[in-house]
Design a protein around this motif. Structure first.
Motif, mmCIF file in Angstrom:
data_model
loop_
_atom_site.group_PDB
_atom_site.id
_atom_site.type_symbol
_atom_site.label_atom_id
_atom_site.label_comp_id
_atom_site.label_asym_id
_atom_site.label_seq_id
_atom_site.Cartn_x
_atom_site.Cartn_y
_atom_site.Cartn_z
ATOM 1 N N ARG A 1 -27.992 -16.773 0.158
ATOM 2 C CA ARG A 1 -26.625 -17.197 0.419
ATOM 3 C C ARG A 1 -26.630 -18.512 1.192
ATOM 4 O O ARG A 1 -27.436 -18.731 2.092
ATOM 5 C CB ARG A 1 -25.842 -16.132 1.185
ATOM 6 N N ARG B 1 -14.072 -22.205 -0.845
ATOM 7 C CA ARG B 1 -15.502 -22.148 -0.551
ATOM 8 C C ARG B 1 -16.013 -23.528 -0.134
ATOM 9 O O ARG B 1 -16.914 -23.642 0.707
ATOM 10 C CB ARG B 1 -16.273 -21.646 -1.779
ATOM 11 N N ARG C 1 -17.856 -6.366 1.785
ATOM 12 C CA ARG C 1 -18.776 -6.299 0.646
ATOM 13 C C ARG C 1 -19.020 -7.641 -0.039
ATOM 14 O O ARG C 1 -19.526 -7.668 -1.169
ATOM 15 C CB ARG C 1 -18.287 -5.300 -0.422
ATOM 16 N N CYS C 2 -18.677 -8.746 0.631
ATOM 17 C CA CYS C 2 -18.924 -10.045 -0.010
ATOM 18 C C CYS C 2 -20.334 -10.555 0.278
ATOM 19 O O CYS C 2 -20.741 -11.579 -0.285
ATOM 20 C CB CYS C 2 -17.876 -11.078 0.409
ATOM 21 N N SER D 1 -14.823 -8.641 9.486
ATOM 22 C CA SER D 1 -13.969 -8.689 8.310
ATOM 23 C C SER D 1 -12.501 -8.443 8.629
ATOM 24 O O SER D 1 -11.781 -7.875 7.832
ATOM 25 C CB SER D 1 -14.451 -7.687 7.253
ATOM 26 N N GLY E 1 -15.364 -12.783 6.478
ATOM 27 C CA GLY E 1 -15.045 -12.728 5.058
ATOM 28 C C GLY E 1 -14.726 -11.317 4.611
ATOM 29 O O GLY E 1 -14.760 -10.354 5.390
ATOM 30 N N LEU E 2 -14.417 -11.194 3.337
ATOM 31 C CA LEU E 2 -14.042 -9.926 2.712
ATOM 32 C C LEU E 2 -15.152 -8.894 2.857
ATOM 33 O O LEU E 2 -16.340 -9.231 2.830
ATOM 34 C CB LEU E 2 -13.768 -10.178 1.222
ATOM 35 N N TYR F 1 -17.759 -16.099 0.994
ATOM 36 C CA TYR F 1 -17.023 -15.608 -0.168
ATOM 37 C C TYR F 1 -17.976 -14.843 -1.090
ATOM 38 O O TYR F 1 -19.205 -14.943 -0.940
ATOM 39 C CB TYR F 1 -16.401 -16.792 -0.923
ATOM 40 N N PRO F 2 -17.443 -14.071 -2.029
ATOM 41 C CA PRO F 2 -18.318 -13.438 -3.027
ATOM 42 C C PRO F 2 -19.152 -14.487 -3.763
ATOM 43 O O PRO F 2 -18.932 -15.690 -3.614
ATOM 44 C CB PRO F 2 -17.320 -12.736 -3.956
ATOM 45 N N ILE G 1 -18.389 -9.965 -6.376
ATOM 46 C CA ILE G 1 -18.765 -8.962 -5.374
ATOM 47 C C ILE G 1 -20.209 -8.537 -5.669
ATOM 48 O O ILE G 1 -20.476 -7.957 -6.724
ATOM 49 C CB ILE G 1 -17.833 -7.729 -5.429
ATOM 50 N N ALA H 1 -9.312 -12.920 -3.288
ATOM 51 C CA ALA H 1 -10.659 -13.340 -2.907
ATOM 52 C C ALA H 1 -11.687 -13.147 -4.005
ATOM 53 O O ALA H 1 -12.771 -13.730 -3.940
ATOM 54 C CB ALA H 1 -11.105 -12.583 -1.655
ATOM 55 N N ASP H 2 -11.344 -12.345 -5.017
ATOM 56 C CA ASP H 2 -12.312 -12.069 -6.075
ATOM 57 C C ASP H 2 -11.572 -11.695 -7.352
ATOM 58 O O ASP H 2 -10.585 -10.953 -7.324
ATOM 59 C CB ASP H 2 -13.251 -10.934 -5.672
#
Length: 413
Positions: free
Chosen positions: A23, A325, A43-44, A126, A40-41, A149-150, A191, A295-296
């Motif tokens: 990442r 992003r 599970r991202c 989050s 962030g969200l 972000y994802p 995700i 977001a996704d």
């Protein structure tokens, strides 16, 4: 509590994380002396990024994830105990790693003490408001933030073991490969766990955690039905302007402030972002209708109601995610015409962007170009962009250059 903390810390030291995709983060943030907040969200990939950072450090043992049911009784008074357990297990170290720390009320005072003692602290969280409130109250000037972000399209390709060079972007074979994966990415989103498993339960569980844990419980919302209906409506009408007053009438809610508070609660989870209509007067920006982007794309596709395909909406939503992003300040324009995105830098509009899935229809093409030219005229821009599915060329109108670029190509530049 001390024995529970010892057990949790040691158990979490043994956990495995998916590290196949590196990442992206600015190393200056990692190396600075400031507290680093990764937000962030759910599970991202925040936890994975934290582990990737941790793996490269010489001091890496002071790690705990507070999103653990065994820590349900953990309070601010236990932070000193936590520090003692760290030292007993691993000796003295100067780097701390805290995952989902916003679950602990009052955490910022302990982190401030660590910072003032010369320690480096890495934090994930989050919930936007909880982080902002606590950071602003006790940690002003002591932290830097990275919003994650994802998966981006590039990261999605890397995850799928697709190797490529810049030359592939221009080759026939390369373009065919990118378009193939882009069609998958458009609806699958980024995700990480969903990309890995392709299991709809991942999205369902994520959505339920966001709605029930992070919105309804945290904000003490009593009318679950209203919230769920609003979420479905916002997802169905993503990328379209909506006003609080119109929404309150639509859902027969007496006060538009209730709608405003619902949307703010949703926004706090990073599930959606409101985009304001650009105006030189801040007051008008606040009262005008807003656009909502998610977001996704997989979550957007799943939450909203779709009688027909929504590829155009997904394409525009994807462009928005990438702009955020890249750290852009994003608005939209609407004044007898609509321009999807205006980019503001240093209090002036520097770029206008239209997004159109299909430009084969001549009427649609004319409308999109006309709207873009009007925005370019208004903000004195010499260059504008139309992002498409797979159309690429340039044209000059009234001495202004308009570049039509496939979204997949722009995502890889």
């Amino acid at each position: 509590m001390k024995e529970i903390l010892r057990q949790v810390i040691l158990d979490q030291q043994q956990q495995q994380y998916e590290h196949s995709v590196e990442r992206k983060i600015d190393q200056q943030l990692v190396n600075s002396g400031e507290i680093l907040i990764i937000s962030g969200l759910r599970r991202c990939g925040k936890s994975v990024l934290l582990q990737q950072i941790r793996a490269k450090q010489t001091e890496k043992d002071y790690f705990i994830n507070f999103d653990d049911e065994r820590l349900v009784g953990f309070g601010v008074e236990h932070f000193q105990v936590l520090n003692e357990v760290f030292m007993e297990l691993f000796g003295v170290q100067k780097k701390y790693y805290f995952d989902e720390i916003q679950n602990i009320i009052g955490w910022e005072r302990f982190v401030r003490r660590l910072y003032d003692s010369g320690n480096k602290v890495f934090i994930t969280g989050s919930n936007a408001t909880m982080l902002s409130k606590e950071l602003g109250t006790h940690l002003t000037g002591r932290f830097c933030r990275h919003e994650l972000y994802p998966f981006s399209f590039r990261e999605y390709l890397i995850y799928n073991n697709v190797t490529f060079s810049q030359n592939d972007i221009s080759s026939t074979q390369g373009r065919a490969m990118f378009v193939k994966y882009f069609h998958l990415y458009l609806t699958m989103g980024g995700i990480p766990q969903y990309c890995i498993s392709k299991n709809e339960n991942v999205l369902r569980n994520l959505y339920e955690s966001l709605v029930y844990r992070d919105i309804i419980v945290r904000h003490k919302i009593s009318n679950e039905t209203e919230l769920l209906q609003l979420l479905k409506y916002l997802a169905t009408n993503a990328a379209n302007p909506v006003s609080y007053n119109n929404l309150s009438e639509l859902f027969s809610i007496k006060h538009s402030n209730t709608i405003k508070n619902y949307i703010k609660a949703i926004e706090d989870t990073y599930l959606l972002t409101q985009v304001y209509k650009y105006d030189y007067a801040l007051r008008k920006q606040l009262i005008n209708a807003k656009k909502c982007y998610f977001a996704d794309n997989a979550l957007l596709h799943r939450i909203g109601f779709k009688a027909t395909n929504n590829f155009g909406q997904l394409l525009e939503n994807m462009v928005f995610i990438e702009l955020k992003r890249k750290g852009k300040s994003v608005f939209y324009a609407q004044n007898g015409y609509e321009c999807d995105f205006l980019i503001e830098e240093q209090n002036r509009i520097t770029l206008a962007i239209q997004v159109c899935y299909d430009l084969d229809n001549e009427k649609t093409k004319k409308r999109e170009i006309s709207s873009l030219v009007k925005a370019m005229d208004l903000y004195q821009l010499q260059e504008g962009y139309i992002f498409t599915l797979d159309t690429e060329y340039e044209l000059v109108i009234e001495n202004k250059t308009i570049k039509l670029i496939p979204v997949w190509k722009w995502l890889l530049i």
